[in-house]
Design a protein around this motif. Structure first.
Motif, mmCIF file in Angstrom:
data_model
loop_
_atom_site.group_PDB
_atom_site.id
_atom_site.type_symbol
_atom_site.label_atom_id
_atom_site.label_comp_id
_atom_site.label_asym_id
_atom_site.label_seq_id
_atom_site.Cartn_x
_atom_site.Cartn_y
_atom_site.Cartn_z
ATOM 1 N N TRP A 76 0.823 -1.220 0.000
ATOM 2 C CA TRP A 76 0.000 0.000 0.000
ATOM 3 C C TRP A 76 0.851 1.261 0.000
ATOM 4 N N GLN A 77 0.356 2.280 -0.636
ATOM 5 C CA GLN A 77 0.913 3.623 -0.520
ATOM 6 C C GLN A 77 0.013 4.389 0.437
ATOM 7 N N ARG A 78 0.553 4.799 1.567
ATOM 8 C CA ARG A 78 -0.269 5.538 2.531
ATOM 9 C C ARG A 78 0.305 6.934 2.736
ATOM 10 N N PRO A 79 -0.567 7.935 2.995
ATOM 11 C CA PRO A 79 -0.051 9.275 3.310
ATOM 12 C C PRO A 79 0.703 9.214 4.630
ATOM 13 N N ARG A 80 1.932 9.730 4.614
ATOM 14 C CA ARG A 80 2.720 9.717 5.842
ATOM 15 C C ARG A 80 2.436 10.991 6.643
ATOM 16 N N TYR A 81 2.401 12.106 5.951
ATOM 17 C CA TYR A 81 2.008 13.389 6.544
ATOM 18 C C TYR A 81 1.695 14.339 5.408
ATOM 19 N N TYR A 82 1.053 15.464 5.778
ATOM 20 C CA TYR A 82 0.642 16.445 4.761
ATOM 21 C C TYR A 82 1.308 17.774 5.093
#
Lengths: 999, 90
Positions: A632-638
């Motif tokens: 999976w590609q998950r958002p780490r931070y924005y």
């Protein structure tokens, strides 16, 4: 130079109307369509192509095909550069660039040749003997030196721009090699209706029929080959593959073949693969790989210009090229006489040296009839010529053939040698066939097969054409009959070829008087007769040990020309017969294979599949930095503006504690569980009780392996009496499903339960923080979101805009929180909807880093704590373990080691200076001034910056953790060379009572 | 690469399957009183025969069924495969 070594006839397979320009070592030459790099260089009089591996001796071509041990070159430049390519296997293509390797500054003048002068300091086993001591020299001096000296060509440093493909094939009969027996078997099998693949390494089908003067039926061998190929081509059940080498034979009749698809094409389309790797699962494999001519060992038998007799013949007959104009033919058998005859046809009179006392073979007589005298009972003692042979010392052998009686020097520009023929048994041997020694031909042939593999023709030791064809037709028919019911045999046509007298069992010449030149056995690995003698003198008896000590028959060459000569020599010294000496193992690949072809299309983004949540595009548009969580590609931070990771993560986590955050949790594993025994099943799988969970309620569960270690955790909810929705961690989702299936299918098949992965069907959105209730109340006005209406661990179904949503009140962050699940296709819509309504509640998205911070502060365990080495007690989950019922792994928990009170258990750590972050993986020790070995109390599993207290906080698992709370210890990270004084605290750092989730 | 006959799907390449260990191991009954030694035999100890071996395989990239395979550990010859509730024919 301009093709001054071309013959004037046009009997071969090259097209002299089409010139092809190429560059070798910076000089431009031309050859013709149909040439190989080898034939074109020889036609231009170039024999010096490289330097040998160990002694840097000048080397040229020995062979004409896959057997070539010397002529390895570096092809192309830059990112297309490729080392160790056998020049005899490279088809000439316009603009081809090749250069010599293993030489500096040039192939003509190579500094490394000093190794040849110093060769008595480089005996077999040199490395083992020399680099043993002092031990401290290994890393800094010996190893870098060996690395520099080792190897042949240079590996390119840039990514390979070419395209490679993989193909999977199935067939009834795979025929490897298209000589007479291969063609015969393919034809017989195909005519009988079997699905046939015929593989040929060379650009032309036919094998020995392309060069031998024979007739089959009323056609020449060459015509019969081309006629057979046309027949096969017209049959729909046949796949013909040329330029295709079957290089490996693996279990269950899986063979692997490399096809050179566009190496020979000037400007291939960028979508045409360069090479294609075929995995062929064949019902039966017919090994018709033919045989390879053996060299003879004599003094300086490795000079450029010394070639195999069969190679010289093929250069003349296929490539219309002369290996020399003053040839010596040196042989212990009759077949080399066909090479002599070919020279005579080109008006060149060869000198013929034959170790035998006489021969009455047809070809020998024919040569004699042409007025050529033959030096019988003679051998070559030594040769001269630095970069190319210019003369040979021919000696008369004494009756024992152990020494020379007299010697004479004869001028020459090439020697064509023949020590007889070795069946190519590599594939059979790879397939597990136990070879046997055939004394008639002095070689190993396949015998007891382990797989569905049958060797025929020369590969089976059947050296006459009649035998080869008969075997081919018979075996092709017999094997195909296993797959068809046509029972349609093909008769073998009559054939005609010269008769041959027997070879002499002599492969190593005596030394010339008063000299000790090197007599090479293995050209590629620079192994000479003296190295084999040394190995045996030093006590290496097993042939496998001799191989490793001398490197005979190793590496890319796999002993194609050297194996039997080595064995023969060992057997001679040891006074044992060859079968007693045995043979070494043939290993795949038969020929070197480009790494790119093995990798195929699985490069870059195709290396692994990428899994993306349905909300992925929103994350991209909103500046998410992604992290791989499994596939999976998950958002780490924005990050916002110029924010670095730490400040972005702290902002996101703090906003959850203060307002409300939104996190994409689609990646969590989800499993649908149905059936009347579902509650009982869950009761066995999880450590806590499940029978009485009410419909509409979720429960946190922990599952163990049978050895008592925590396997996974998650919340599972009861949707109806017999219907549950299980969630797993992202990392373990696939393993948990297999685990459940194992228990249902193997251990308790009586349970009436079905499980099905629904990970991809649901999109999950966590909404966490004190304002989450107000936000969701606004979004779902019909749902009573109060603590009574939707209590902690409750769930409710609702919908907005016609989209069904299931709202769970569960929390990983430790805040008041919900998880909204919708059908995947509506994930993005729901996310945007929550963001829109959330604006007035100061909503912010948070990534996996903030997610971690929030759970670490709360002391919630995750993968770093559930690392397969912890039981529930160790990670503070003992209250989850039911004492009343049995479950998977329970019995292990009462084992002695698992009930010791001072086990390593979970605690929190805060650095005394409240500033220094503790690296994950740090060791925990009691006494910072102790001398090694220092007793280790445990390790740091997870670290974060606590947004609640604004200082670093870590979770650690340490010995007797509970009783260490309040103590000061040290967290040391030798890798980072730091030691941090820390205070041990409860792992529940924030809201230890858990009041927020219930608020 | 082995070729394994899934009793549900037919012959497939090994890369569709995952290996599941000794098929003759029986899990103790739930709630059964069991000595540590017997439990350890169940959890940890396995025979490692050279030759015929009954083992479990899982068709993970296929029908997701667990089944039994009788295989020679030295030669990889597969004598038979069968469903969990069946016995080998050979």
């Amino acid at each position: 130079m301009s093709n001054s070594f071309r013959t004037t006839n046009s009997i071969g397979l090259i097209n002299k109307d089409k010139k092809i320009n190429f560059t070798f070592n910076g000089t431009i030459y031309h050859g013709y369509e149909g040439d190989t790099l080898a034939s074109a260089l020889i036609a231009n009089g170039v024999h010096l192509v490289g330097r040998s591996f160990k002694y840097h001796r000048p080397r040229g071509f020995l062979g004409v095909g896959v057997e070539e041990p010397n002529a390895m070159v570096q092809l192309h430049d830059g990112n297309k550069s490729e080392p160790n390519i056998i020049a005899t296997e490279v088809e000439l293509v316009e603009g081809l660039k090749a250069k010599s390797q293993n030489c500096w500054p040039s192939v003509q003048f190579d500094i490394g040749e000093i190794n040849n002068v110093l060769n008595r300091f480089f005996p077999a086993g040199f490395y083992y003997k020399t680099f043993m001591w002092p031990k401290s020299f290994w890393m800094k001096i010996y190893e870098p030196f060996i690395r520099k000296a080792a190897g042949m060509g240079k590996a390119p440093l840039l990514p390979d721009p070419d395209r490679y493909e993989h193909n999977y094939e199935h067939c009834d009969v795979l025929v490897v090699g298209s000589g007479p027996s291969g063609l015969a078997s393919a034809l017989a099998a195909a005519k009988n209706g079997a699905r046939v693949i015929l593989a040929e390494d060379k650009p032309n089908f036919g094998g020995s029929l392309l060069t031998d003067e024979v007739t089959i039926g009323n056609m020449s061998g060459k015509e019969w080959a081309s006629d057979t190929i046309s027949q096969l081509k017209s049959m729909p059940n046949v796949i013909l593959k040329k330029r295709s080498q079957v290089f490996g034979y693996y279990d269950h009749n899986m063979t692997v073949m490399i096809e050179r698809v566009s190496d020979h094409i000037e400007n291939p389309s960028k979508y045409t693969p360069r090479q294609r790797l075929h995995y062929i699962r064949a019902g039966e494999v017919i090994v018709s790989t033919g045989s390879i001519e053996r060299p003879i060992s004599f003094g300086n038998n490795d000079r450029p210009g010394i070639v195999l007799a069969s190679a010289a013949k093929e250069y003349m007959k296929v490539y219309e090229t002369l290996v020399g104009k003053k040839p010596i033919i040196f042989t212990n058998n009759d077949t080399a006489y066909s090479t002599a005859l070919e020279f005579i046809k080109n008006d060149i009179e060869p000198i013929i040296v034959d170790t035998r006392d006489s021969s009455n073979g047809e070809l020998v007589k024919e040569v004699q009839q042409k007025g050529i005298s033959i030096k019988f009972n003679s051998g070559i003692a030594d040769t001269k010529g630095h970069l190319k042979i210019n003369s040979a010392i021919i000696g008369k052998l004494d009756s024992s053939k152990e020494s020379f009686i007299s010697e004479e020097t004869v001028e020459c520009d090439c020697i064509c040698m023949s020590g007889g023929w070795t069946p190519t048994v590599h594939l059979s041997s790879q397939a597990g066939n136990k070879l046997k020694f055939n004394e008639d031909i002095d070689a190993f042939v396949p015998d007891k097969k382990r797989q569905k593999e049958t060797a025929i023709g020369a590969a089976n030791g059947s050296f006459t054409l009649n035998q080869s064809l008969a075997e081919g037709f018979q075996v092709g028919f017999d094997l195909s009959n296993k797959f068809t019911d046509q029972n349609n045999p093909t008769n073998s046509p009559n054939s005609n070829e010269p008769s041959y007298e027997k070879h002499e069992k002599l492969w190593c010449m005596p030394l010339p008087s008063g000299k000790k030149p090197k007599r090479f056995i293995d050209f590629q690995n620079d192994v000479a007769v003296s190295d084999v003698e040394l190995a045996i003198r030093e006590g290496f008896r097993s042939i496998e040990h001799v191989k490793r000590y001398t490197t005979l028959g190793m590496a890319g060459d796999q002993g194609k020309t050297s194996n039997l000569n080595g064995l023969q020599y060992v057997s001679k010294i040891e006074k044992k017969i060859v079968p007693e000496v045995g043979h070494t193992t043939f290993r795949p690949p038969y020929t070197p294979v480009t790494i790119g072809a093995i990798v195929g299309r699985e490069v870059g983004n195709h290396y692994l599949p990428t899994r993306k949540s349905p909300i992925h595009t929103w994350h991209e548009e909103n500046n998410a930095v992604f992290v791989a969580a499994g596939l999976w590609q998950r958002p780490r931070y924005y990050p916002r503006g110029s924010e670095d990771m730490n400040s972005a993560v702290n902002r996101e986590a703090a906003n959850v504690r203060k307002n409300v955050g939104i996190c994409d949790v689609t990646t969590l594993g989800k499993i649908d569980i149905k059936g009347p025994d579902a509650p009982e099943f869950l009761n066995r799988v999880y450590t806590n009780a499940w029978l009485k969970l009410p419909v509409g309620k979720a429960r946190y569960g922990v599952m163990l392996r049978e050895d008592g270690m925590v396997f996974d955790d998650g919340t599972t909810s009861r949707l109806s009496e017999n219907h549950f929705h299980m969630t797993t961690t992202t990392a373990q989702a696939a393993n948990v499903l297999s685990h459940l299936e194992y228990y249902l299918q193997v251990v308790w098949p009586d349970l009436d339960v079905n499980v099905l992965s629904t990970t991809e069907q649901w999109s999950g959105i966590a909404v966490a923080g004190p304002k989450s209730r107000d936000l969701l109340s606004k979004l779902f006005p019909d749902v009573d979101m109060s603590n009574e209406g939707l209590p902690f661990m409750g769930l409710v179904d609702s919908s907005i805009d016609g989209i069904k949503a299931r709202i769970y009140r569960i929390s990983f962050s430790g805040e008041l929180a919900y998880e909204v699940n919708v059908e995947s296709n509506y994930g993005l819509y729901m996310w945007k909807k929550i963001m829109e309504v959330g604006q007035s509640f100061d909503i912010q998205p948070y990534g996996t880093e903030a997610l971690s911070t929030l759970r670490i502060e709360m002391g919630h365990v995750a993968g770093a704590e559930l690392d397969g080495r912890t039981i529930p007690f160790d990670v503070g989950l003992n209250s989850m373990v039911s004492q009343k019922k049995d479950f998977i792994g329970k019995r292990s928990l009462s084992k002695d080691a698992f009930t010791e009170s001072d086990r390593q258990t979970i605690v929190g750590l805060v650095p005394l200076d409240k500033k220094t972050k503790i690296p994950e993986g740090s060791h925990i020790i009691e006494d910072n001034s102790a001398v090694a070995p220092i007793p280790k109390l445990g390790h740091v599993s997870s670290s974060c910056w606590s947004v609640e207290y604004n200082n670093p906080f870590s979770i650690a698992i340490i010995k007797d953790g509970k009783n260490k709370i309040g103590k000061n210890l040290y967290a040391v990270s030798p890798l980072k060379d730091i030691s941090i004084p820390v205070e041990v605290v409860s792992s529940h750092y924030v809201d230890p009572e858990g009041s927020r989730v219930r608020s | 690469m082995l070729e394994i006959k899934c009793p549900y799907c037919g012959k497939r390449s090994q890369n569709e399957f995952s290996y599941g260990g000794d098929a003759t191991i029986k899990r103790p009954q739930l709630g059964e009183e069991i000595s540590t030694e017997d439990w350890d035999n169940f959890v940890y100890y396995r025979d490692n025969p050279r030759g015929k071996h009954s083992e479990l395989w899982h068709h993970v990239s296929g029908c997701r069924q667990w089944f039994k395979v009788s295989r020679d550990t030295a030669t990889h010859e597969i004598f038979d495969t069968c469903k969990m509730n069946e016995d080998f024919n050979v």
